[in-house]
Enzyme design. Structure first.
Site, mmCIF file in Angstrom:
data_model
loop_
_atom_site.group_PDB
_atom_site.id
_atom_site.type_symbol
_atom_site.label_atom_id
_atom_site.label_comp_id
_atom_site.label_asym_id
_atom_site.label_seq_id
_atom_site.Cartn_x
_atom_site.Cartn_y
_atom_site.Cartn_z
ATOM 1 N N ASP A 64 29.254 13.080 18.453
ATOM 2 C CA ASP A 64 28.140 13.579 17.949
ATOM 3 C C ASP A 64 27.448 12.263 17.217
ATOM 4 O O ASP A 64 27.479 11.965 16.026
ATOM 5 C CB ASP A 64 28.197 14.711 16.835
ATOM 6 C CG ASP A 64 28.428 16.043 17.699
ATOM 7 O OD1 ASP A 64 27.358 16.408 18.024
ATOM 8 O OD2 ASP A 64 29.174 16.762 17.299
ATOM 9 N N ARG A 140 17.390 17.806 11.418
ATOM 10 C CA ARG A 140 17.989 17.408 12.826
ATOM 11 C C ARG A 140 17.220 17.794 13.834
ATOM 12 O O ARG A 140 17.285 17.213 15.316
ATOM 13 C CB ARG A 140 19.538 18.066 12.992
ATOM 14 C CG ARG A 140 20.627 17.595 11.811
ATOM 15 C CD ARG A 140 21.558 18.507 12.048
ATOM 16 N NE ARG A 140 22.453 18.681 13.103
ATOM 17 C CZ ARG A 140 23.215 19.383 13.595
ATOM 18 N NH1 ARG A 140 23.576 20.533 12.533
ATOM 19 N NH2 ARG A 140 23.924 19.344 14.692
ATOM 20 N N LYS A 170 21.552 21.245 22.885
ATOM 21 C CA LYS A 170 22.204 22.120 22.048
ATOM 22 C C LYS A 170 21.159 22.734 21.002
ATOM 23 O O LYS A 170 19.952 22.203 20.894
ATOM 24 C CB LYS A 170 23.230 21.626 21.022
ATOM 25 C CG LYS A 170 22.957 20.295 20.303
ATOM 26 C CD LYS A 170 24.096 19.957 19.737
ATOM 27 C CE LYS A 170 23.788 18.671 18.316
ATOM 28 N NZ LYS A 170 24.969 17.938 17.856
ATOM 29 N N HIS A 171 21.318 23.957 20.586
ATOM 30 C CA HIS A 171 22.510 24.959 20.766
ATOM 31 C C HIS A 171 21.977 26.041 21.314
ATOM 32 O O HIS A 171 21.304 26.762 20.879
ATOM 33 C CB HIS A 171 23.009 25.503 19.573
ATOM 34 C CG HIS A 171 23.593 24.345 18.453
ATOM 35 N ND1 HIS A 171 22.673 23.447 17.587
ATOM 36 C CD2 HIS A 171 24.611 23.666 18.079
ATOM 37 C CE1 HIS A 171 23.344 22.545 16.901
ATOM 38 N NE2 HIS A 171 24.554 22.715 17.202
ATOM 39 N N HIS A 183 29.202 26.812 10.880
ATOM 40 C CA HIS A 183 30.554 26.037 10.543
ATOM 41 C C HIS A 183 31.398 27.205 9.627
ATOM 42 O O HIS A 183 32.516 27.086 9.548
ATOM 43 C CB HIS A 183 30.207 24.804 9.842
ATOM 44 C CG HIS A 183 29.785 23.885 11.090
ATOM 45 N ND1 HIS A 183 28.393 23.614 11.092
ATOM 46 C CD2 HIS A 183 30.405 22.873 11.727
ATOM 47 C CE1 HIS A 183 28.289 22.392 11.973
ATOM 48 N NE2 HIS A 183 29.418 22.079 12.421
ATOM 49 N N ASP A 253 30.233 25.532 21.730
ATOM 50 C CA ASP A 253 30.470 24.900 20.602
ATOM 51 C C ASP A 253 31.920 24.839 20.030
ATOM 52 O O ASP A 253 32.816 25.815 20.638
ATOM 53 C CB ASP A 253 29.572 25.354 19.465
ATOM 54 C CG ASP A 253 29.164 24.128 18.474
ATOM 55 O OD1 ASP A 253 29.881 23.271 18.267
ATOM 56 O OD2 ASP A 253 28.338 24.400 17.497
#
Length: 340
Positions: A64, A140, A170-171, A183, A253
């Site tokens: 990443d 991001r 992604k995603h 997460h 993921d």
């Protein structure tokens, strides 16, 4: 024959137990994290050791390396790269400047990775963030305008691929509305299907020739209120493969993320049954990897075809002058008050 899995490892060099495990289960690929990074020579050795376990000098090694908050290679060994939103801000003022800048930035990232033997970057991020969503996406993302994300994402893909690095978009089908960090917890999105199709899905649909994509651990209540996209046969069949027309390699993921519940063996089985070609497990914990491996099958059929197609797109980079590219990128960024 290789298996439908990508695993991480625990440290900066492979332990004997890890070598034995990878030789036994023959994963399709590997992924590196900050815990695996010390210096260039060490990373090259680690990458070579990983590939040696599967007897494949071109086995995918992922990382990443987005820029901004998400970067495994950091100063002082490597230059800090801007977050995607910086390029989106430039795009809002000068489209062509932004496209050249994001291409050069991606080309420079690919140069850094290629020097180390890393051949896959988990970029571009094509999520369309909305106001009120969790900050896990935030800067991001390039922008909140799908058209800008498509243009910039395409340039980023070109920069990576011309530098000998494969991209993963992604995603999929979109993480931008999630009100929780996957997460930590399972996000649920209540937006109507028509609106999702008109906004969130557009970026992935427009760049559906990207050779690989990574799923979102997000529930879209209008599409499948019971399961996140990663484990939803309906979303993968009808939306990702259907509406979006994506026929590249679909990677889950990280299955160890807290958005998913249940034993890892169950998560693995569910993701593969839903239609993921390959599953991703990142934390390098041997007991967890063994549990995942208990449900992972051989990569064959359509998944193998997609994997081989992706790897066929790996190219040897053309001659490239990184110093000149850095200077031009700095010139572009400074011209409108941004620092490279």
């Amino acid at each position: 024959m290789r298996s439908r899995a990508i695993y991480g490892c625990a440290g900066t060099a492979l332990a004997a137990e890890e070598r034995d495990f990878f030789r036994e289960v023959q994963p399709w690929g590997f992924i590196l994290f900050t815990r695996n990074i010390h210096d260039r020579a060490q990373i090259r050795d680690l990458v070579e050791s990983l590939r040696d376990t599967v007897g494949d000098a071109r086995a995918p090694v992922l990382i990443d390396q987005e820029g901004g908050r998400v970067a495994r290679l950091r100063p002082p060994g490597w230059r800090e790269r801007p977050p995607a939103a910086r390029f989106g801000a430039i795009y809002a003022e000068q489209h062509e400047v932004a496209l050249e800048a994001v291409y050069l930035n991606a080309r420079l990232i690919a140069h850094d990775l290629s020097e180390l033997g890393i051949n896959v970057d988990c970029l571009p991020l094509l999520d369309v963030p909305v106001e009120g969503a969790d900050a896990v996406i935030g800067d991001r993302a390039f922008a909140s305008d799908p058209a800008a994300i498509i243009d910039l994402g395409r340039a980023q893909i070109e920069g990576l691929m011309e530098g000998g690095v494969l991209p993963i978009m992604k995603h999929i089908p979109g993480h931008g509305r999630a009100t929780a960090d996957s997460h930590l917890a399972l996000p649920r999105v209540a937006t109507e299907a028509e609106e999702l199709s008109a906004t969130d899905f557009v970026t992935f649909r427009s760049l559906n020739t990207c050779p690989m994509a990574m799923t979102a651990h997000v529930v879209y209540e209008a599409l499948d209120p019971q399961r996140p996209a990663t484990t939803s046969p309906k979303i993968i069949r009808d939306v990702i493969r259907g509406e979006m027309g994506f026929d590249g390699l679909l990677i889950s993921d990280d299955l160890s993320m807290n958005a998913l519940d249940g034993p890892l063996s169950v998560r693995t089985k569910a993701a593969l049954f839903a239609g993921c070609d390959v599953i991703l497990h990142c934390n390098g914990k041997m007991d967890e990897m063994r549990e995942v491996a208990s449900e992972v099958k051989v990569l064959d059929g359509a998944g193998l075809r997609r994997a081989e197609h992706a790897l066929s797109l790996l190219s040897v980079p053309d001659a490239f002058d990184p110093a000149a590219a850095e200077a031009r990128l700095a010139e572009l960024m400074s011209a409108i008050g941004q620092n490279a």
